[in-house]
Write an enzyme that holds these catalytic residues in place. Structure first.
Site, short mmCIF file in Angstrom:
data_model
loop_
_atom_site.label_atom_id
_atom_site.label_comp_id
_atom_site.label_asym_id
_atom_site.label_seq_id
_atom_site.Cartn_x
_atom_site.Cartn_y
_atom_site.Cartn_z
N GLU A 157 79.47 75.34 56.16
CA GLU A 157 79.65 75.12 57.59
C GLU A 157 81.07 75.47 58.00
O GLU A 157 82.04 75.03 57.38
CB GLU A 157 79.36 73.66 57.93
CG GLU A 157 79.36 73.37 59.41
CD GLU A 157 78.98 71.93 59.72
OE1 GLU A 157 79.33 71.44 60.79
OE2 GLU A 157 78.33 71.29 58.85
N CYS A 158 81.18 76.27 59.08
CA CYS A 158 82.51 76.76 59.47
C CYS A 158 82.98 76.20 60.79
O CYS A 158 84.09 76.50 61.23
CB CYS A 158 82.49 78.29 59.55
SG CYS A 158 81.49 78.95 60.90
N THR A 159 82.19 75.34 61.46
CA THR A 159 82.52 74.89 62.80
C THR A 159 83.92 74.31 62.90
O THR A 159 84.69 74.62 63.82
CB THR A 159 81.51 73.83 63.27
OG1 THR A 159 80.19 74.36 63.12
CG2 THR A 159 81.73 73.48 64.71
N HIS B 18 86.46 74.82 61.07
CA HIS B 18 87.52 75.77 60.73
C HIS B 18 87.74 76.79 61.86
O HIS B 18 88.79 77.39 61.97
CB HIS B 18 87.17 76.55 59.46
CG HIS B 18 87.05 75.70 58.24
ND1 HIS B 18 88.12 75.06 57.66
CD2 HIS B 18 85.97 75.38 57.48
CE1 HIS B 18 87.72 74.39 56.59
NE2 HIS B 18 86.42 74.56 56.47
#
EC number: 2.1.1.37
Length: 327
Positions: free
Chosen positions: A75-77, A79
């Site tokens: 999950e990149c939200t 970052h």
């Protein structure tokens, strides 16, 4: 033929590139049911599990699945720069650390970790890299822009491409295998007229939208089509030319297309099939589940297929060379 397990698989955009390079998905995991259903529609032979990875037992799964490649897109939200000024969620970021038990139990020859480049500013990023290295992997830390791989979207991402047998892979190695074409945002637009536009100047149209459009008209002249960028970094005045790659597709509506009828500008939002083209997934990829908003989110969460295709081509070439030397 390389077999891969796909963690945080989303709708399977990265997997589409891997499959195009000749690989086969055997297991995919995602916590979002709609993403898991979309993946299954695209790759019916793979087992697809809808679950957070921390709720699964990789030891049990490793008894059944022996991948050559472990493909992960944590999950990149928290970052991403697209999240604006909202405070980051450490639990979201720590999904990256959650891949370690899977590495330990499945012991794939190859590991790929994809995320936004800002992940490198995360305090535990080096901990993740060191943990991967502790299992004997050589970590190739690459920063790749999808537009450099013929994708009609400028999407910059970090890729950790890791090998148990010490292969060194550079950006130049991948460039040598990439498509030579350069595609613009114009190439993704459906010009058939199936998607209806409304006049730019209409009641209740936000003034900020009109201001962005007028900046574009002032720069380009009347009668020239362009794209409005609704949010994100506004370094270009909130609009972009159709002759450049589309800016990064995100999980919510970001782009509006301005076209002209005679001397009147019209506006509509880009639609999921157009965003699908911007992800480089091609017409074979299905977005058959969910609402329009869901489909936009699937695209925004995805990995551009041609980038992953090129990475898998490089891995395959290394594997082929190894087999020839051994025979």
């Amino acid at each position: 033929m390389l077999k891969f397990v796909d963690l945080f698989c989303g709708g399977g955009f990265g997997a589409r590139g891997a499959v195009k390079a000749g690989a086969t998905p055997i297991l995919a995991v995602d916590a979002w049911q709609l993403a898991a259903s979309t993946y299954k529609s695209n790759f019916p032979s793979a087992e697809v599990i809808c679950s957070p990875i921390e709720d699964l037992d990789p030891i049990e799964l490793a008894k059944k699945y022996k991948p050559d490649v472990l493909l992960t897109s944590p999950e990149c939200t928290s970052h991403s720069i697209a999240r604006g000024a909202k405070p980051g969620c450490e639990l979201s970021k720590e999904t990256a650390i959650g891949i370690i038990p899977w590495i330990e139990t499945m012991k794939p020859r190859w590991l790929i970790v994809e995320n936004v480049n800002r992940m490198k500013k995360w305090g535990r990023h080096q901990e993740l890299v060191s943990a991967i290295e502790s299992y004997g992997y050589t970590v190739n830390d690459l920063f790749l822009n999808s537009a450099d791989f013929g994708v009609p979207q400028a999407r910059k991402r970090m890729f950790l491409v890791c090998d148990l047998q010490g292969s060194v892979i550079t950006q130049e190695d991948l460039f040598a295998l990439r498509p030579k074409s350069v595609n613009s945002a114009r190439s993704i637009i459906d010009w058939s007229g199936i998607y209806k536009s409304r006049p730019l100047y209409r009641e209740k149209r936000a003034q900020a939208t009109i201001d962005r459009a007028e900046r574009a008209i002032e720069a380009l002249g009347r009668g020239k089509d362009f794209i409005i960028v609704y949010y994100g970094s506004d370094y270009a005045g909130g609009w972009q030319s159709l002759d450049a790659p589309l800016r990064t597709v995100t999980t919510i509506d970001r782009f509006g297309l301005v076209t002209w009828e005679n001397d009147t500008p019209y506006l509509r939002m880009l639609q999921p099939p157009e965003l699908l083209q911007a992800m480089g997934a091609g017409s074979k990829h299905l977005l058959s589940h969910g609402s329009r908003r869901d489909k936009v989110k699937l695209c925004g969460n995805g990995v551009c297929s041609p980038v992953m295709e090129t990475i898998f081509k490089k891995i395959t070439s290394i594997e082929t060379k190894r087999i020839k030397l051994a025979s």
